[in-house]
Design a protein around this motif. Structure first.
Motif, PDB file in Angstrom:
ATOM      1  N   VAL A  27       0.853  -1.195   0.000  1.00  0.00           N
ATOM      2  CA  VAL A  27       0.000   0.000   0.000  1.00  0.00           C
ATOM      3  C   VAL A  27       0.887   1.243   0.000  1.00  0.00           C
ATOM      4  O   VAL A  27       1.740   1.399   0.872  1.00  0.00           O
ATOM      5  CB  VAL A  27      -0.925   0.021   1.242  1.00  0.00           C
ATOM      6  N   VAL A  28       0.699   2.090  -0.987  1.00  0.00           N
ATOM      7  CA  VAL A  28       1.430   3.353  -1.057  1.00  0.00           C
ATOM      8  C   VAL A  28       0.396   4.476  -1.022  1.00  0.00           C
ATOM      9  O   VAL A  28      -0.535   4.482  -1.828  1.00  0.00           O
ATOM     10  CB  VAL A  28       2.273   3.429  -2.350  1.00  0.00           C
ATOM     11  N   GLU A  29       0.560   5.383  -0.060  1.00  0.00           N
ATOM     12  CA  GLU A  29      -0.440   6.454   0.110  1.00  0.00           C
ATOM     13  C   GLU A  29       0.222   7.822   0.131  1.00  0.00           C
ATOM     14  O   GLU A  29       1.128   8.069   0.933  1.00  0.00           O
ATOM     15  CB  GLU A  29      -1.192   6.258   1.436  1.00  0.00           C
ATOM     16  N   SER A  30      -0.227   8.681  -0.751  1.00  0.00           N
ATOM     17  CA  SER A  30       0.203  10.098  -0.796  1.00  0.00           C
ATOM     18  C   SER A  30       1.716  10.256  -0.714  1.00  0.00           C
ATOM     19  O   SER A  30       2.223  11.118   0.010  1.00  0.00           O
ATOM     20  CB  SER A  30      -0.426  10.885   0.355  1.00  0.00           C
ATOM     21  N   LEU A  31       2.419   9.438  -1.450  1.00  0.00           N
ATOM     22  CA  LEU A  31       3.892   9.450  -1.376  1.00  0.00           C
ATOM     23  C   LEU A  31       4.455  10.631  -2.166  1.00  0.00           C
ATOM     24  O   LEU A  31       4.137  10.810  -3.345  1.00  0.00           O
ATOM     25  CB  LEU A  31       4.428   8.140  -1.949  1.00  0.00           C
ATOM     26  N   SER A  32       5.290  11.425  -1.509  1.00  0.00           N
ATOM     27  CA  SER A  32       5.924  12.574  -2.180  1.00  0.00           C
ATOM     28  C   SER A  32       7.393  12.618  -1.805  1.00  0.00           C
ATOM     29  O   SER A  32       7.786  12.184  -0.726  1.00  0.00           O
ATOM     30  CB  SER A  32       5.287  13.893  -1.748  1.00  0.00           C
ATOM     31  N   ARG A  33       8.159  13.164  -2.721  1.00  0.00           N
ATOM     32  CA  ARG A  33       9.585  13.355  -2.442  1.00  0.00           C
ATOM     33  C   ARG A  33      10.005  14.672  -3.102  1.00  0.00           C
ATOM     34  O   ARG A  33       9.869  14.845  -4.314  1.00  0.00           O
ATOM     35  CB  ARG A  33      10.391  12.188  -3.006  1.00  0.00           C
ATOM     36  N   TYR A  34      10.504  15.577  -2.280  1.00  0.00           N
ATOM     37  CA  TYR A  34      10.905  16.894  -2.783  1.00  0.00           C
ATOM     38  C   TYR A  34      12.423  17.057  -2.696  1.00  0.00           C
ATOM     39  O   TYR A  34      13.051  16.577  -1.757  1.00  0.00           O
ATOM     40  CB  TYR A  34      10.249  18.009  -1.966  1.00  0.00           C
ATOM     41  N   TYR A  35      12.983  17.720  -3.704  1.00  0.00           N
ATOM     42  CA  TYR A  35      14.379  18.175  -3.648  1.00  0.00           C
ATOM     43  C   TYR A  35      14.296  19.694  -3.649  1.00  0.00           C
ATOM     44  O   TYR A  35      14.135  20.296  -4.711  1.00  0.00           O
ATOM     45  CB  TYR A  35      15.177  17.677  -4.859  1.00  0.00           C
ATOM     46  N   GLY A  36      14.326  20.309  -2.485  1.00  0.00           N
ATOM     47  CA  GLY A  36      14.070  21.749  -2.387  1.00  0.00           C
ATOM     48  C   GLY A  36      12.610  21.976  -2.736  1.00  0.00           C
ATOM     49  O   GLY A  36      11.728  21.364  -2.144  1.00  0.00           O
ATOM     50  N   ASP A  37      12.370  22.831  -3.746  1.00  0.00           N
ATOM     51  CA  ASP A  37      10.987  23.087  -4.173  1.00  0.00           C
ATOM     52  C   ASP A  37      10.533  22.101  -5.240  1.00  0.00           C
ATOM     53  O   ASP A  37       9.353  22.022  -5.564  1.00  0.00           O
ATOM     54  CB  ASP A  37      10.870  24.513  -4.743  1.00  0.00           C
ATOM     55  N   PHE A  38      11.494  21.383  -5.828  1.00  0.00           N
ATOM     56  CA  PHE A  38      11.153  20.480  -6.940  1.00  0.00           C
ATOM     57  C   PHE A  38      10.570  19.164  -6.418  1.00  0.00           C
ATOM     58  O   PHE A  38      11.155  18.503  -5.556  1.00  0.00           O
ATOM     59  CB  PHE A  38      12.411  20.204  -7.776  1.00  0.00           C
ATOM     60  N   ALA A  39       9.413  18.815  -6.963  1.00  0.00           N
ATOM     61  CA  ALA A  39       8.770  17.556  -6.547  1.00  0.00           C
ATOM     62  C   ALA A  39       9.158  16.450  -7.531  1.00  0.00           C
ATOM     63  O   ALA A  39       8.709  16.458  -8.682  1.00  0.00           O
ATOM     64  CB  ALA A  39       7.265  17.728  -6.533  1.00  0.00           C
ATOM     65  N   ALA A  40      10.021  15.529  -7.095  1.00  0.00           N
ATOM     66  CA  ALA A  40      10.399  14.405  -7.964  1.00  0.00           C
ATOM     67  C   ALA A  40       9.202  13.474  -8.128  1.00  0.00           C
ATOM     68  O   ALA A  40       8.939  12.955  -9.206  1.00  0.00           O
ATOM     69  CB  ALA A  40      11.581  13.655  -7.368  1.00  0.00           C
ATOM     70  N   ILE A  41       8.473  13.251  -7.034  1.00  0.00           N
ATOM     71  CA  ILE A  41       7.174  12.560  -7.107  1.00  0.00           C
ATOM     72  C   ILE A  41       6.212  13.269  -6.158  1.00  0.00           C
ATOM     73  O   ILE A  41       6.638  13.835  -5.154  1.00  0.00           O
ATOM     74  CB  ILE A  41       7.272  11.055  -6.750  1.00  0.00           C
ATOM     75  N   GLU A  42       4.945  13.253  -6.494  1.00  0.00           N
ATOM     76  CA  GLU A  42       3.976  13.978  -5.673  1.00  0.00           C
ATOM     77  C   GLU A  42       2.677  13.197  -5.556  1.00  0.00           C
ATOM     78  O   GLU A  42       2.095  12.796  -6.565  1.00  0.00           O
ATOM     79  CB  GLU A  42       3.715  15.355  -6.287  1.00  0.00           C
ATOM     80  N   ASN A  43       2.288  12.959  -4.329  1.00  0.00           N
ATOM     81  CA  ASN A  43       0.986  12.327  -4.042  1.00  0.00           C
ATOM     82  C   ASN A  43       0.734  11.015  -4.774  1.00  0.00           C
ATOM     83  O   ASN A  43      -0.339  10.804  -5.323  1.00  0.00           O
ATOM     84  CB  ASN A  43      -0.141  13.293  -4.370  1.00  0.00           C
ATOM     85  N   LEU A  44       1.712  10.150  -4.797  1.00  0.00           N
ATOM     86  CA  LEU A  44       1.512   8.841  -5.445  1.00  0.00           C
ATOM     87  C   LEU A  44       0.691   7.958  -4.516  1.00  0.00           C
ATOM     88  O   LEU A  44       1.035   7.791  -3.345  1.00  0.00           O
ATOM     89  CB  LEU A  44       2.844   8.137  -5.696  1.00  0.00           C
ATOM     90  N   THR A  45      -0.362   7.399  -5.044  1.00  0.00           N
ATOM     91  CA  THR A  45      -1.186   6.472  -4.267  1.00  0.00           C
ATOM     92  C   THR A  45      -1.519   5.272  -5.147  1.00  0.00           C
ATOM     93  O   THR A  45      -2.036   5.445  -6.258  1.00  0.00           O
ATOM     94  CB  THR A  45      -2.490   7.157  -3.809  1.00  0.00           C
ATOM     95  N   PHE A  46      -1.153   4.106  -4.688  1.00  0.00           N
ATOM     96  CA  PHE A  46      -1.528   2.888  -5.414  1.00  0.00           C
ATOM     97  C   PHE A  46      -1.432   1.680  -4.485  1.00  0.00           C
ATOM     98  O   PHE A  46      -0.816   1.749  -3.413  1.00  0.00           O
ATOM     99  CB  PHE A  46      -0.665   2.678  -6.670  1.00  0.00           C
ATOM    100  N   GLN A  47      -2.059   0.603  -4.913  1.00  0.00           N
ATOM    101  CA  GLN A  47      -2.004  -0.653  -4.153  1.00  0.00           C
ATOM    102  C   GLN A  47      -1.614  -1.762  -5.117  1.00  0.00           C
ATOM    103  O   GLN A  47      -2.037  -1.754  -6.274  1.00  0.00           O
ATOM    104  CB  GLN A  47      -3.369  -0.985  -3.565  1.00  0.00           C
ATOM    105  N   ILE A  48      -0.827  -2.699  -4.621  1.00  0.00           N
ATOM    106  CA  ILE A  48      -0.447  -3.841  -5.452  1.00  0.00           C
ATOM    107  C   ILE A  48      -0.807  -5.110  -4.697  1.00  0.00           C
ATOM    108  O   ILE A  48      -0.432  -5.268  -3.519  1.00  0.00           O
ATOM    109  CB  ILE A  48       1.073  -3.835  -5.761  1.00  0.00           C
ATOM    110  N   ASP A  49      -1.556  -5.972  -5.356  1.00  0.00           N
ATOM    111  CA  ASP A  49      -1.941  -7.231  -4.711  1.00  0.00           C
ATOM    112  C   ASP A  49      -0.750  -8.180  -4.635  1.00  0.00           C
ATOM    113  O   ASP A  49       0.202  -8.067  -5.401  1.00  0.00           O
ATOM    114  CB  ASP A  49      -3.070  -7.903  -5.498  1.00  0.00           C
TER     115      ASP A  49
END
Lengths: 311, 242
Positions: free
Chosen positions: A3-25
C-alpha cells in the motif's frame, strides 16, 4: 499487499514525485513506466528504502516503513540496474553472506539455496567466482541475492538492460517464476518487455501517477481516434489519395513511402477498429497488400498518456 | 551484534583474501623494518635499549597512522562507487551496525599488522634489556592511535565518493589533529589548550612510548574514536534523507 499512500519526495521546491497512491496485490508482476525524469527511479529507491520520502506512507502487509524500517527491509529484495555483487566471492559464498546479512540462519540458507539456484537458472555456477561470470549470469546472481531471504516484495530496476535476446527470454521466465511467491515490481524502458512480463502497469509522468491497470484496461480508456495503422495499398498515388480522403472513418493519412506499384500509408483512424477499414477500402477498389498497427499497443498507450510531459 | 560481527568478518576476509590487504601489510612491514634498521639499530653510538625501543614506537606510530588511512579508505567509498552499498542499505541492519561492523573489521586487520612488528622489540630484548611493561604500554598506545586513525579514515570514507578522495580527506583530518601541538603554540588562550589537547601524537602518544599509561590519553583516544564513528553513522543516515 503493498500500500502506497500520498507518497511525495521533494528536492528543495522540486517535486520528484507527488501524491503517489496505489495498491499492489500479492503475487502480481507490476511494471513501472515513465519517461526519463518521470519519477520511476525515485519511487523505486524509496520503496527499496534507499531514500526517505518527504511525505506519505508505505506498507507491506501492514508493516510500515516509517515506524518499522528494519522489519520493512527484511521484507524487500532489491536489484538495481547494476547488480550489487562482491565480485571476488563465489556465487554460494556471496549468497550465504547476503542471507546472513538479512537475518537468515545458516541452516535455513542451506535449505533455501538449491531452490534459488534453480529459480534463477544458476545450476552449475554455484562455486564460480562472480567476476568470471557473463553479464547475464551476474544479473541472475543479482536476482538471487534479492530473493534469497524469501521477501514479500521484489524490486527490479531495469532487469533486462544490457542483455542479449536469449538472455532477455530467460530473464522473462525467471521474473514470471518469482511471482509465484512474491510481488514483483519492475521498471524498464523496453515497453514490449513490460507488456509481456507484467500483469499490471503503473504509468508515471512528471512525478504523478497518471494511469494504472492492465494493458487491456489502459487501451480501453484511450479514444479509438488515437489508433494509428500502417497499410500497403496498391494503385496510383492520385487514386489512393482521392479515395482515402473520401472515407469518413479516416481522420488523417500521410504517404510514408512510394514503391513501384504500391504506397505505404500511415493512417489515423476515427472511431473505428482497424479491421473495419478493410471493407471500406475494398468497396473503393483499393488493393490492400498489408495492414498493421503502426506501433505496438503499449507504445500507443504510453505515447498518448505521456505526450504532455514530453513537450 | 550478529550483523556487526558478520560485517566485520566480511571486511577482515576481504583484506586477507585480496592483494590489497597483503600489499598494505608488506609495505608497512618493509617501511618499519627499514626504519628500525637505519634509525633504531643503525646508530654507531652506544644507546640504552629503552631509547631504541622509544625510537621504534616513534616511527611505528607513523606507519600505523598511514596503514589506518589506507585500510579504511575503502570501507564505504569503494562500496558506494561499485554500487554494492545498496546491499547494506536495503538489508535489515542499521547505519550504526554497518559502520561499527566495517570499522571493527578494519581495526582487526590493522591490529594484525601492528602485531606483526613484535619481532623488532624482541630483537631489542635479545640484544639488550627492556621492560616488557614498556613494550606493552607502547603497543597499547599504537593500538589506541590506530583505532583513532581508523575512525578518522572511516569518516573520510563515509563522506567521500571514491577511495582516493577518502584517503585525501582522511589524511587531511589526521594531519590537522597531528598539528594540534603547533597550533597550540601560536594561538592564545583558551584556543591554545584546545589545540594542545587534540594533538594526536605529541600530547597523547609520547607517554606510551616511554612506557607510561596515561588515563587522560586513553580517554582522549576512545572518545575521539567514538565521535568520528558517530559522525560517520550520521553521514550515512543523512544520505537516505538528502
Amino acid at each position: 499487499m503493498i500500500v502506497v499512500e500520498s507518497l511525495s519526495r521533494y528536492y528543495g521546491d522540486f517535486a520528484a514525485i507527488e501524491n503517489l497512491t496505489f495498491q499492489i496485490d500479492s503475487k502480481e508482476v507490476v511494471g513501472f513506466l515513465g519517461l526519463n525524469g518521470a519519477g520511476k527511479s525515485t519511487t523505486l529507491k524509496i520503496l527499496a528504502t534507499l531514500l526517505s520520502p518527504s511525505n506519505g506512507k508505505i506498507e507491506i502487509d501492514g508493516t510500515d516503513l516509517e515506524s518499522a524500517p528494519v522489519s520493512f527491509r527484511s521484507q524487500i529484495g532489491f536489484l538495481p540496474e547494476e547488480p550489487p555483487l562482491y565480485k571476488e566471492m563465489t556465487v554460494k559464498g556471496f549468497l550465504g553472506h547476503v542471507a546472513q546479512l538479512r537475518g537468515m540462519p545458516p541452516s535455513e540458507f542451506t535449505q533455501r539455496f538449491p531452490t534459488v539456484i534453480e529459480q534463477c537458472h544458476l545450476k552449475g555456477k554455484e562455486e564460480a567466482v562472480i567476476n568470471t561470470l557473463s553479464l547475464g549470469y551476474r544479473k541472475r546472481v543479482g536476482i538471487a541475492q534479492a530473493i534469497i531471504h524469501n521477501p514479500k516484495l521484489i524490486i527490479l530496476d531495469e532487469p533486462i538492460s544490457g542483455l542479449d535476446p536469449l538472455q532477455i527470454a530467460e530473464m522473462r521466465s525467471v521474473i514470471r517464476a518469482l511471482s509465484t511467491n512474491a510481488t514483483v515490481l519492475l521498471s524498464s524502458h523496453n515497453l514490449n518487455e513490460v507488456s509481456e512480463t507484467c500483469d499490471k502497469l503503473l504509468i508515471l509522468n512528471n512525478g504523478r501517477l497518471i494511469a494504472q491497470g492492465t494493458t487491456a484496461e489502459l487501451a480501453s480508456n484511450l479514444s479509438e481516434s488515437n489508433i494509428r495503422i500502417e497499410a500497403e495499398l496498391v494503385g496510383s498515388r492520385k487514386d489512393i489519395e482521392k479515395h482515402l480522403s473520401e472515407i469518413e472513418a479516416i481522420q488523417s493519412f500521410d504517404v510514408e513511402e512510394e514503391r513501384e506499384d504500391s504506397l505505404i500509408v500511415g493512417i489515423a483512424l476515427n472511431q473505428i477498429q482497424p479491421e473495419t477499414l478493410v471493407p471500406l477500402l475494398v468497396e473503393r477498389s483499393i488493393g490492400l497488400r498489408a495492414l498493421q498497427n503502426a506501433k505496438s499497443e503499449l507504445e500507443e498507450i504510453f505515447i498518448s498518456l505521456t505526450k504532455g510531459g514530453s513537450q | 551484534m550478529k550483523s556487526v560481527l558478520l560485517l566485520a568478518k566480511r571486511e577482515l576476509g576481504y583484506y586477507l583474501n585480496t592483494t590489497w590487504g597483503y600489499a598494505i601489510l608488506a609495505m608497512i612491514l618493509v617501511i618499519d623494518g627499514i626504519l628500525f634498521n637505519s634509525f633504531a639499530m643503525g646508530q654507531n653510538t652506544e644507546r640504552y635499549s629503552t631509547d631504541v625501543l622509544q625510537d621504534f614506537f616513534f616511527f611505528s606510530s607513523g606507519t600505523t597512522m598511514i596503514a589506518g588511512v589506507l585500510i579504511t579508505m575503502r570501507l564505504v567509498a569503494e562500496e558506494r562507487s561499485s554500487g554494492t552499498f545498496t546491499l547494506l542499505q536495503t538489508a535489515p541492519v542499521s547505519e550504526a551496525q554497518i559502520i561499527t561492523g566495517k570499522y571493527l573489521g578494519a581495526l582487526s586487520f590493522l591490529t594484525l599488522i601492528t602485531a606483526c612488528t613484535i619481532y623488532m622489540p624482541i630483537l631489542i630484548e635479545i640484544n639488550g634489556k627492556v621492560s616488557w611493561a614498556q613494550i606493552g604500554a607502547g603497543y597499547l598506545g599504537l593500538f589506541l592511535l590506530g583505532a583513532t586513525t581508523a575512525s578518522i579514515g572511516t569518516f573520510g570514507s563515509a563522506i567521500a565518493k571514491n577511495q582516493l578522495f577518502a584517503s585525501i580527506l582522511g589524511g587531511i583530518f589526521l594531519v590537522l589533529m597531528l598539528l594540534g601541538w603547533l597550533l597550540g603554540k601560536v594561538t592564545e588562550a583558551p584556543l591554545d589548550s584546545v589545540f594542545s589537547y587534540i594533538a594526536l601524537f605529541d600530547r597523547h602518544f609520547q607517554p606510551f612510548m616511554r612506557g607510561k599509561i596515561n588515563s587522560e590519553s586513553i580517554i582522549f583516544y576512545l572518545s575521539t574514536t567514538f565521535i568520528f564513528l558517530l559522525i560517520s553513522i550520521r553521514v550515512l543516515q543523512s544520505r537516505r534523507i538528502s
